[in-house]
Design a protein around this motif. Structure first.
Motif, short mmCIF file in Angstrom:
data_model
loop_
_atom_site.label_atom_id
_atom_site.label_comp_id
_atom_site.label_asym_id
_atom_site.label_seq_id
_atom_site.Cartn_x
_atom_site.Cartn_y
_atom_site.Cartn_z
N ARG A 44 0.84 -1.20 0.00
CA ARG A 44 0.00 0.00 0.00
C ARG A 44 0.88 1.25 0.00
N ALA A 45 1.91 1.24 0.82
CA ALA A 45 2.83 2.38 0.87
C ALA A 45 3.57 2.55 -0.46
N MET A 46 3.94 1.43 -1.08
CA MET A 46 4.67 1.51 -2.35
C MET A 46 3.80 2.06 -3.46
N PHE A 47 2.56 1.60 -3.55
CA PHE A 47 1.64 2.13 -4.55
C PHE A 47 1.45 3.64 -4.34
N GLY A 48 1.26 4.03 -3.08
CA GLY A 48 1.08 5.45 -2.78
C GLY A 48 2.30 6.27 -3.14
N TYR A 49 3.46 5.76 -2.83
CA TYR A 49 4.72 6.45 -3.14
C TYR A 49 4.85 6.69 -4.64
N LEU A 50 4.50 5.68 -5.45
CA LEU A 50 4.65 5.77 -6.90
C LEU A 50 3.65 6.72 -7.54
N ILE A 51 2.56 7.03 -6.83
CA ILE A 51 1.60 8.01 -7.38
C ILE A 51 1.68 9.34 -6.62
N ASP A 52 2.82 9.52 -5.91
CA ASP A 52 3.11 10.79 -5.24
C ASP A 52 2.13 11.15 -4.12
N LYS A 53 1.65 10.14 -3.42
CA LYS A 53 0.79 10.40 -2.26
C LYS A 53 1.64 10.41 -0.99
N ASP A 54 1.14 11.09 0.01
CA ASP A 54 1.80 11.03 1.32
C ASP A 54 1.54 9.65 1.91
N VAL A 55 2.61 8.99 2.31
CA VAL A 55 2.47 7.63 2.85
C VAL A 55 3.31 7.51 4.12
N ASP A 56 3.07 6.44 4.83
CA ASP A 56 3.87 6.13 6.01
C ASP A 56 5.24 5.63 5.54
N ARG A 57 6.24 6.49 5.63
CA ARG A 57 7.56 6.16 5.09
C ARG A 57 8.16 4.92 5.75
N GLU A 58 7.78 4.67 6.99
CA GLU A 58 8.34 3.50 7.69
C GLU A 58 7.87 2.19 7.06
N GLN A 59 6.78 2.25 6.28
CA GLN A 59 6.27 1.04 5.63
C GLN A 59 6.95 0.77 4.28
N LEU A 60 7.72 1.73 3.79
CA LEU A 60 8.40 1.55 2.51
C LEU A 60 9.59 0.62 2.65
N PRO A 61 9.97 -0.09 1.59
CA PRO A 61 11.16 -0.95 1.63
C PRO A 61 12.40 -0.15 1.99
N ASP A 62 13.38 -0.83 2.57
CA ASP A 62 14.61 -0.16 3.01
C ASP A 62 15.28 0.60 1.87
N VAL A 63 15.28 0.02 0.66
CA VAL A 63 15.99 0.65 -0.46
C VAL A 63 15.33 1.97 -0.85
N VAL A 64 14.00 2.07 -0.71
CA VAL A 64 13.30 3.31 -1.04
C VAL A 64 13.65 4.38 -0.02
N ARG A 65 13.66 4.01 1.26
CA ARG A 65 13.99 4.98 2.30
C ARG A 65 15.44 5.45 2.17
N ALA A 66 16.32 4.52 1.78
CA ALA A 66 17.73 4.90 1.59
C ALA A 66 17.88 5.85 0.41
N TYR A 67 17.12 5.60 -0.62
CA TYR A 67 17.16 6.48 -1.80
C TYR A 67 16.66 7.87 -1.45
N GLU A 68 15.55 7.97 -0.75
CA GLU A 68 15.00 9.27 -0.38
C GLU A 68 15.95 10.02 0.57
N ARG A 69 16.59 9.28 1.46
CA ARG A 69 17.54 9.91 2.37
C ARG A 69 18.75 10.46 1.61
N PHE A 70 19.20 9.72 0.61
CA PHE A 70 20.34 10.16 -0.20
C PHE A 70 19.97 11.40 -1.00
N ARG A 71 18.74 11.44 -1.51
CA ARG A 71 18.30 12.61 -2.27
C ARG A 71 18.29 13.87 -1.40
#
Length: 510
Positions: free
Chosen positions: A177-204
């Protein structure tokens, strides 16, 4: 005894160049377009013409063959556009059958995006997904792991997020659910995203340690040579092959130790086989490579090519290979596409296929032709890439596909296998004789001296006519992947039916 197929066939069609030719059956014509068509302008046909032909042929064949051709085009010929189009047509003709083959044709997010784009374009008769096709898209999305969706989300028009908005899949977990929301630019619970997505956002946001993500996600960021070197070191074999010029521009190859390591990866036989690399891809990489690319990497591409042609068969008997080097063969093999036209021409592919056959059949004779046979000699011990380039430099002139056969007849030769690699657009050489093309006239003369002889016509362009009708001694096969070589080997090694190549398509299990 002359085959009954030959007795009944008459050259009543005209090819795209205006020459006399034989019309293919609807199934054979569709198969040819599926394994060569990229829906870009070619030397003789526009993208719109190809699209219209595919759609017309798709309406004339049975849905089952349509499904089989789509699977064959994707799994065996490794094409993208035409299989996606056939899957879109199936959505209007037999959606249940589409469901049987959907995951085999739409095997990654890029194919899903292409399929959705085609369906919604209206070219197949509808502009919405509809309930059943929509369910297929939903099931495809929910069957993928969230991290897999993230890694395949590079691309637009439509983006993977656009597809999610259209399909409205029901997530099966909080992470999904968090991944689908992330891909359509919705606000989501970031803690529910896969580790690689959170690492990518942190790097950005903050920089720091660069995450292991597809480098297409990183190119919009400001990266230095060290970061680009890490990207190159992490790249898959295919990503490395496709992005040599990018890595060159970013300073990755300034370090000789890095060049040495990357060259070793490029030539590694295990990696080459694991990437299912086929010769055309390596030729494309070699031709696109900057002149400033380090010599070690160029040599590695040569070595990788030698691995990629391992599946080219050693053919029994006397073999003659006839590459077409006429003017029309100068067009890009995948057609003209604004801003992204391939540097690989039809003549380059003809040269590559010829050199590959020569590599495994060193005693084979090469008869390059346009309106006559050219005086070109190749050294079997040279690399495949070198011989392919040598042949491709000789292009120009009209097209007479009967020229090499006429030359063999003049010399009284009757080889066991004749392989012609061409766009089949023969238009020079006088009038047909007795309802035959000149190719068939000369082929019958040759077979009079060797009743076991076989003619293989490899057509590398999306056209729907041929110079020699299929028979027990004539194979018409389309495409430019290494799958063609397997078809040739099976045809020349056994007593084949008149529709040998089509039989392979029809054998695809649904």
């Amino acid at each position: 005894m002359v085959s009954s197929v030959f007795k009944n066939a008459r050259a009543r069609a005209r090819n795209e160049a205006g020459g006399v030719a034989y019309a293919r059956s609807a199934e054979a014509a569709l198969a040819q377009l599926v394994v060569t068509g990229c829906f870009n302008d070619t030397f003789y046909a526009s993208a719109e013409t190809q699209l219209d032909e595919v759609l017309d042929l798709a309406r004339r064949v049975e849905p089952r063959f349509l499904a089989q051709a789509a699977v064959y085009g994707r799994e065996t010929a490794r094409m993208k556009d035409a299989p996606a189009l056939l899957a879109a047509v199936l959505a209007t003709r037999d959606v249940a059958l589409l469901g049987e083959v959907f995951d085999r044709v739409v095997d990654d997010a890029r194919m899903l995006r292409g399929w959705v784009q085609i369906v919604r374009s209206g070219v197949t008769g509808r502009r919405s997904l509809g309930s059943a096709p929509k369910r297929l898209a939903q099931d495809w999305l929910t069957a993928r792991k969230p991290e897999q969706l993230f890694r395949q989300s590079v691309g637009s028009s439509p983006s993977l997020g656009d597809v999610i908005k259209l399909a409205r899949p029901r997530p099966t977990s909080d992470t999904q659910r968090a991944m689908f929301g992330y891909l359509i630019d919705k606000d989501v619970d970031r803690e529910q995203l896969p580790d690689v997505v959170r690492a990518y956002e942190r790097f950005r946001r903050e920089g720091g340690e660069m995450p292991d993500v597809p480098f297409g996600m990183l190119t919009c960021l400001e990266l230095g040579p060290a970061e680009w070197t890490l990207i190159a070191e992490r790249a898959t074999w295919t990503q490395l092959r496709m992005n040599l010029n990018t890595f060159l521009r970013q300073g990755v190859f300034e370090d000789k130790a890095v060049v040495k390591r990357l060259a070793a990866r490029l030539r590694d036989p295990v990696r080459v086989r694991g990437a299912r690399a086929y010769p055309y891809q390596l030729l494309a990489a070699y031709m696109a490579a900057s002149s400033e690319l380090p010599r070690a990497l160029r040599k590695a591409l040569h070595d990788a090519m030698e691995v990629a042609v391992e599946n080219v068969p050693a053919l029994a008997g006397e073999v003659v290979v006839c590459p077409d080097v006429s003017g029309s063969m100068s067009s890009p093999v995948t057609g003209f596409r604004r801003g992204a036209t391939s540097k690989v021409r039809c003549v380059d592919v003809a040269g590559l296929m010829t050199a590959a056959v020569l590599r495994r059949n060193p005693d084979a004779e090469v008869l390059a032709f346009d309106t006559e046979v050219r005086d070109l000699r190749l050294e079997p011990r040279d690399t495949v890439m070198t011989n392919a380039q040598r042949l491709s430099e000789a292009w120009g002139g009209g097209t007479d596909c009967s020229a090499p056969l006429r030359d063999l007849n003049r010399r009284g030769q009757a080889p066991d296998v004749v392989i012609m690699v061409s766009d089949n657009e023969s238009w020079v050489g006088g009038s047909p004789r007795g309802g035959d093309t000149n190719v068939m006239h000369e082929w019958r003369r040759l077979r009079g001296r060797n009743r076991a002889a076989k003619l293989v016509c490899i057509d590398i362009q999306p056209y729907t006519t041929t110079q020699a009708p299929s028979g027990n001694d004539v194979l018409n096969v389309g495409g430019f992947s290494d799958a063609v070589f397997d078809v040739v080997a099976r045809f020349t090694a056994a007593s084949a039916s008149a529709d040998h190549w089509l039989d392979l398509v029809r054998e695809v299990e649904i």
